[in-house]
Design a protein around this motif. Structure first.
Motif, PDB file in Angstrom:
ATOM      1  N   LEU A  11      56.454  12.799  26.250  1.00  0.00           N
ATOM      2  CA  LEU A  11      55.719  11.126  26.697  1.00  0.00           C
ATOM      3  C   LEU A  11      54.465  11.820  26.584  1.00  0.00           C
ATOM      4  N   VAL A  12      53.419  12.579  26.958  1.00  0.00           N
ATOM      5  CA  VAL A  12      52.115  12.213  26.595  1.00  0.00           C
ATOM      6  C   VAL A  12      51.510  12.663  25.754  1.00  0.00           C
ATOM      7  N   SER A  13      52.058  13.475  24.423  1.00  0.00           N
ATOM      8  CA  SER A  13      51.952  14.063  23.263  1.00  0.00           C
ATOM      9  C   SER A  13      52.265  12.674  22.685  1.00  0.00           C
ATOM     10  N   ASN A  14      53.312  11.577  22.286  1.00  0.00           N
ATOM     11  CA  ASN A  14      53.597  10.961  21.835  1.00  0.00           C
ATOM     12  C   ASN A  14      53.018   9.162  22.040  1.00  0.00           C
ATOM     13  N   ALA A  15      52.946   8.601  23.365  1.00  0.00           N
ATOM     14  CA  ALA A  15      52.588   7.710  23.657  1.00  0.00           C
ATOM     15  C   ALA A  15      51.785   7.964  24.878  1.00  0.00           C
ATOM     16  N   SER A  16      50.687   8.452  24.035  1.00  0.00           N
ATOM     17  CA  SER A  16      49.401   8.530  25.076  1.00  0.00           C
ATOM     18  C   SER A  16      48.235   9.186  24.932  1.00  0.00           C
ATOM     19  N   SER A  17      46.935   9.458  25.336  1.00  0.00           N
ATOM     20  CA  SER A  17      45.747   9.890  24.582  1.00  0.00           C
ATOM     21  C   SER A  17      46.075  11.385  24.310  1.00  0.00           C
ATOM     22  N   GLY A  18      47.348  12.037  25.311  1.00  0.00           N
ATOM     23  CA  GLY A  18      47.169  13.607  24.790  1.00  0.00           C
ATOM     24  C   GLY A  18      46.545  14.171  26.238  1.00  0.00           C
ATOM     25  N   GLY A  19      46.092  13.541  27.324  1.00  0.00           N
ATOM     26  CA  GLY A  19      45.932  14.505  28.132  1.00  0.00           C
ATOM     27  C   GLY A  19      44.642  13.294  28.861  1.00  0.00           C
ATOM     28  N   PRO A  20      43.600  13.380  30.377  1.00  0.00           N
ATOM     29  CA  PRO A  20      43.573  12.703  31.319  1.00  0.00           C
ATOM     30  C   PRO A  20      41.829  12.803  30.266  1.00  0.00           C
ATOM     31  N   ARG A  21      41.938  14.312  29.747  1.00  0.00           N
ATOM     32  CA  ARG A  21      40.002  14.240  29.414  1.00  0.00           C
ATOM     33  C   ARG A  21      40.179  13.198  28.091  1.00  0.00           C
ATOM     34  N   ASN A  22      41.318  12.932  27.553  1.00  0.00           N
ATOM     35  CA  ASN A  22      40.972  12.096  26.180  1.00  0.00           C
ATOM     36  C   ASN A  22      41.855  10.496  26.706  1.00  0.00           C
ATOM     37  N   ALA A  23      41.572   9.955  28.360  1.00  0.00           N
ATOM     38  CA  ALA A  23      42.033   8.645  28.138  1.00  0.00           C
ATOM     39  C   ALA A  23      40.587   7.829  28.799  1.00  0.00           C
ATOM     40  N   ILE A  24      39.639   7.455  28.159  1.00  0.00           N
ATOM     41  CA  ILE A  24      39.023   6.505  29.205  1.00  0.00           C
ATOM     42  C   ILE A  24      38.916   5.874  29.898  1.00  0.00           C
ATOM     43  N   GLY A  25      40.271   5.304  30.690  1.00  0.00           N
ATOM     44  CA  GLY A  25      40.298   4.828  31.714  1.00  0.00           C
ATOM     45  C   GLY A  25      40.249   6.319  32.573  1.00  0.00           C
ATOM     46  N   PHE A  26      40.695   7.228  32.650  1.00  0.00           N
ATOM     47  CA  PHE A  26      40.621   8.334  33.132  1.00  0.00           C
ATOM     48  C   PHE A  26      39.731   8.517  33.802  1.00  0.00           C
ATOM     49  N   VAL A  27      38.609   8.979  32.749  1.00  0.00           N
ATOM     50  CA  VAL A  27      37.443   9.186  33.106  1.00  0.00           C
ATOM     51  C   VAL A  27      36.420   8.536  33.849  1.00  0.00           C
ATOM     52  N   LEU A  28      36.588   7.677  33.196  1.00  0.00           N
ATOM     53  CA  LEU A  28      35.297   5.593  33.671  1.00  0.00           C
ATOM     54  C   LEU A  28      35.911   6.338  34.933  1.00  0.00           C
ATOM     55  N   TRP A  29      37.528   6.271  35.755  1.00  0.00           N
ATOM     56  CA  TRP A  29      37.605   6.334  37.041  1.00  0.00           C
ATOM     57  C   TRP A  29      37.322   7.130  38.292  1.00  0.00           C
ATOM     58  N   ARG A  30      36.761   8.966  36.864  1.00  0.00           N
ATOM     59  CA  ARG A  30      36.574   9.921  38.196  1.00  0.00           C
ATOM     60  C   ARG A  30      34.781   9.554  38.339  1.00  0.00           C
ATOM     61  N   ILE A  31      34.142   8.720  37.251  1.00  0.00           N
ATOM     62  CA  ILE A  31      33.218   8.987  37.477  1.00  0.00           C
ATOM     63  C   ILE A  31      32.666   7.768  38.107  1.00  0.00           C
ATOM     64  N   MET A  32      32.988   6.683  37.892  1.00  0.00           N
ATOM     65  CA  MET A  32      32.462   6.119  39.290  1.00  0.00           C
ATOM     66  C   MET A  32      33.012   6.336  40.492  1.00  0.00           C
ATOM     67  N   HIS A  33      34.290   7.047  40.727  1.00  0.00           N
ATOM     68  CA  HIS A  33      34.457   7.595  42.014  1.00  0.00           C
ATOM     69  C   HIS A  33      33.281   8.457  42.408  1.00  0.00           C
ATOM     70  N   ARG A  34      33.091   9.126  41.835  1.00  0.00           N
ATOM     71  CA  ARG A  34      32.064  10.221  41.799  1.00  0.00           C
ATOM     72  C   ARG A  34      30.362   9.668  42.041  1.00  0.00           C
ATOM     73  N   TYR A  35      30.161   8.680  41.364  1.00  0.00           N
ATOM     74  CA  TYR A  35      29.139   7.631  41.376  1.00  0.00           C
ATOM     75  C   TYR A  35      29.214   6.942  42.808  1.00  0.00           C
ATOM     76  N   GLN A  36      30.290   7.177  43.684  1.00  0.00           N
ATOM     77  CA  GLN A  36      30.222   6.129  44.683  1.00  0.00           C
ATOM     78  C   GLN A  36      30.282   6.992  46.140  1.00  0.00           C
ATOM     79  N   ARG A  37      30.694   8.057  45.926  1.00  0.00           N
ATOM     80  CA  ARG A  37      30.788   8.842  46.383  1.00  0.00           C
ATOM     81  C   ARG A  37      29.194   9.315  46.478  1.00  0.00           C
ATOM     82  N   GLU A  38      28.371   9.775  45.839  1.00  0.00           N
ATOM     83  CA  GLU A  38      27.100  10.095  45.854  1.00  0.00           C
ATOM     84  C   GLU A  38      26.197   8.938  46.611  1.00  0.00           C
TER      85      GLU A  38
END
Length: 157
Positions: A11-38
């Protein structure tokens, strides 16, 4: 029944970008939460949360011309749910940072304005939040920076 690791890998290889670090939504999610925490961390001493700060800034920005603004205006401009804005404004009123009044013949609409105490609080909060932005986003997050320009373009599309 538990899914097999092979099915998950397929599923990860064929239906997604290959993992969380390749998914812009996931990366934005982490950055936004880091920003909000700070931001929450630096605003703690000013008795503000990130969302209270954003709402206070929006009320100040929208009211800078002296005209009447409503909670609905703040919700629309900030893309924040109306009920959430109402709850945040109540907290800001309780802290003396915002004043709120019913609009005559406006039904449930309420006008909001920043108080002098709220303006003083923003004078302390804005530089602290700007420092967080600089630490996380660097020059690319400043006006004219590549990251900010890209994000503004996406937001405007």
């Amino acid at each position: 029944m538990k899914a097999s690791p092979d099915a998950i890998a397929d599923l990860v290889s064929n239906a997604s970008s290959g993992g969380p670090r390749n998914a812009i939504g996931f990366v934005l999610w982490r950055i936004m939460h880091r920003y909000q925490r700070e931001v929450d961390r630096v605003l703690l001493t000013l008795d503000l949360t990130h969302l209270q700060f954003v709402t206070l800034v929006l009320i100040g920005w929208l009211g800078r011309g002296g005209g009447q603004i409503t909670q609905a205006d703040v919700a629309r401009f900030g893309d924040i749910h109306r009920m959430q804005v109402s709850n945040i404004v109540k907290a800001l009123v309780d802290k003396g940072l915002v004043c709120r009044e019913r609009i005559p013949q406006g039904g449930p609409a309420r006008s909001v304005a920043i108080t002098t105490v709220g303006l003083d609080r923003l004078r302390s909060a804005l530089p602290a939040v700007a420092d967080v932005q600089q630490q996380i986003f660097g020059e690319d997050g400043k006006p004219g920076g590549d990251l900010l320009n890209l994000l503004v373009a996406i937001d405007s599309a």
